[in-house]
Write a protein that holds these residues in place. Structure first.
Motif, short mmCIF file in Angstrom:
data_model
loop_
_atom_site.label_atom_id
_atom_site.label_comp_id
_atom_site.label_asym_id
_atom_site.label_seq_id
_atom_site.Cartn_x
_atom_site.Cartn_y
_atom_site.Cartn_z
N GLY A 80 1.04 -1.22 -0.23
CA GLY A 80 -0.02 -0.18 -0.35
C GLY A 80 1.07 1.52 -0.20
N PHE A 81 2.01 1.02 0.63
CA PHE A 81 2.81 2.62 0.60
C PHE A 81 3.67 2.15 -0.05
N ALA A 82 3.99 1.58 -1.23
CA ALA A 82 4.22 1.90 -2.36
C ALA A 82 3.33 2.44 -3.51
N ASP A 83 2.24 1.58 -3.66
CA ASP A 83 1.18 2.13 -4.56
C ASP A 83 1.04 3.76 -4.11
N PHE A 84 0.63 4.44 -2.55
CA PHE A 84 0.10 5.01 -2.45
C PHE A 84 1.35 6.48 -3.40
N PHE A 85 2.91 6.84 -2.57
CA PHE A 85 3.40 6.83 -3.53
C PHE A 85 3.87 7.32 -4.99
N ASP A 86 3.22 6.05 -5.74
CA ASP A 86 2.89 5.97 -6.68
C ASP A 86 2.01 6.59 -7.26
N GLY A 87 0.70 6.72 -6.45
CA GLY A 87 0.07 7.24 -7.23
C GLY A 87 0.15 9.10 -6.89
N MET A 88 0.29 9.22 -6.18
CA MET A 88 0.72 10.74 -5.05
C MET A 88 1.78 11.60 -6.12
N GLY A 89 1.94 10.04 -6.43
CA GLY A 89 3.56 11.16 -7.52
C GLY A 89 3.20 11.02 -8.98
N GLY A 90 2.38 10.34 -9.37
CA GLY A 90 2.38 10.63 -10.57
C GLY A 90 0.63 10.45 -11.89
N GLY A 91 -0.53 11.00 -10.61
CA GLY A 91 -1.53 11.34 -10.86
C GLY A 91 -1.73 13.03 -10.52
N ARG A 92 -2.46 13.10 -11.40
CA ARG A 92 -2.95 15.13 -11.58
C ARG A 92 -3.76 14.68 -10.74
N ASP A 93 -4.74 14.69 -10.98
CA ASP A 93 -6.01 14.67 -9.90
C ASP A 93 -6.50 12.74 -9.43
N LYS A 94 -7.30 13.75 -8.96
CA LYS A 94 -8.44 12.27 -8.22
C LYS A 94 -8.49 11.26 -8.84
N THR A 95 -8.85 10.86 -10.22
CA THR A 95 -9.38 10.17 -11.32
C THR A 95 -7.67 9.05 -11.28
N GLY A 96 -6.43 10.02 -11.83
CA GLY A 96 -5.01 9.29 -11.93
C GLY A 96 -5.19 9.23 -11.03
N ILE A 97 -4.97 9.75 -10.10
CA ILE A 97 -3.87 9.40 -8.63
C ILE A 97 -4.54 7.15 -7.94
N LEU A 98 -6.25 7.08 -7.89
CA LEU A 98 -7.26 6.31 -7.64
C LEU A 98 -6.45 5.02 -9.08
N ARG A 99 -6.24 5.06 -10.14
CA ARG A 99 -6.19 4.54 -11.17
C ARG A 99 -4.88 3.97 -11.37
N ILE A 100 -3.62 5.16 -10.80
CA ILE A 100 -2.40 4.41 -10.42
C ILE A 100 -2.23 3.45 -8.84
N MET A 101 -3.16 4.11 -8.28
CA MET A 101 -2.97 3.62 -6.95
C MET A 101 -3.46 2.14 -6.81
N LYS A 102 -3.97 1.72 -8.11
CA LYS A 102 -4.99 0.32 -7.98
C LYS A 102 -3.96 -0.74 -9.04
N ASP A 103 -3.16 0.05 -9.95
CA ASP A 103 -1.98 -1.19 -10.57
C ASP A 103 -1.85 -1.70 -9.57
N SER A 104 -1.29 -2.21 -10.13
CA SER A 104 -0.30 -4.03 -9.24
C SER A 104 0.94 -3.79 -9.74
N HIS A 105 1.42 -2.93 -10.42
CA HIS A 105 2.48 -3.47 -11.10
C HIS A 105 3.72 -1.88 -10.50
N ILE A 106 4.55 -1.89 -9.63
CA ILE A 106 5.26 -0.52 -9.15
C ILE A 106 5.49 0.02 -9.66
N GLY A 107 6.14 1.45 -9.19
CA GLY A 107 6.11 2.81 -10.32
C GLY A 107 7.55 2.69 -9.96
N SER A 108 8.55 4.17 -10.19
CA SER A 108 9.42 5.13 -8.99
C SER A 108 9.08 5.56 -8.96
#
Length: 245
Positions: A80-108
């Motif tokens: 959850g920690f990794a998904d949180f930072f992926d979402g907050m770091g890569g998402g521009r708005d609520k929709t984008g953040i939630l979409r990235i956080m749901k993605d099972s792949h980990i990002g930078s």
């Protein structure tokens, strides 16, 4: 007891499911009993460190203690920690953040967050006196889970139930559940050195800041947010402990 058992099943990978099958309704209350899972994870870290410290130096003992929690939880909170930072770091708005956080792949962002988190935790714990580390591991885990469990009382769920990874939306705590959660969080403090009690302020402050941040960014919380808020609050607990010592 069904709710406590459900929480132990949900937050650990230990075979509590062999004891009995809990009602599906109990899964909606697992966060209310989150602090009790800390008795197992925090207790395991404390015991592993204490045992390992008789054979190895502090640094190795700290690593083994941290590994024990990861094995018990299956890295649930770290995921959850990794998904949180992926979402907050890569998402521009609520929709984008939630979409990235749901993605099972980990990002930078997630990779960097986990590396920096564990480097900090390792460094902080290794700097503490050997005799206070077991109590710090136990109480940091249980108290921060008690504090962070209140996320379900202060924020709405940011997704609908069908979009939830766990396919369940947690119910807000009743007064009885708040008292039970409190007991789970503060009873282990009996083992905590009284002179460092001020350390308890930091996780509460971090939790409240993150509540405001989540409200602004996504208007609520997700399961990933629960894991991230817990680990960040616990990190604040540990940093404050190191500062006081």
């Amino acid at each position: 007891m069904n709710n406590i058992l459900a929480a132990l099943m949900f937050f650990t990978r230990l075979p509590f499911w062999k004891i009995k099958t809990v009602p599906e309704e109990s899964l909606k209350h697992v966060v209310s009993y989150w602090s009790f899972s800390g008795w197992i994870t925090g207790g395991a870290m404390a015991l592993v460190f204490w045992g390992a410290s008789h054979l190895f130096n502090i640094e190795i003992s700290v690593i083994l203690a941290l590994i024990s929690r990861i094995m018990i939880t299956g890295a649930l909170h770290e995921d959850g920690f990794a998904d949180f930072f992926d979402g907050m770091g890569g998402g521009r708005d609520k929709t984008g953040i939630l979409r990235i956080m749901k993605d099972s792949h980990i990002g930078s962002y997630g990779v960097l967050a986990l590396i920096l988190y564990y480097l900090t935790v390792y460094s902080v714990l290794s700097s503490l006196p050997k005799e206070v580390i077991p109590a710090t591991l136990l109480c940091g885990d249980t108290f921060c889970k008690f504090v962070c469990g209140h996320i379900i009382n202060l924020l709405p769920y940011a997704r609908n139930e069908a979009e939830s990874k766990a396919k369940v939306v947690y119910s807000r705590m009743s007064i009885k559940e708040k008292l039970i959660s409190l007991a789970g969080g503060i009873i282990p403090l009996y083992f905590f050195p009284l002179e460092y009690v001020w350390v308890l302020i930091t996780p509460v402050a971090i939790f409240m800041f993150l509540i405001l941040y989540l409200k602004k960014k996504i208007g609520g919380y997700t399961g990933d947010c629960c894991g991230a808020v817990f680990l960040l609050s616990e990190l604040g607990f540990l940093l404050t402990m190191a500062a006081l010592i």
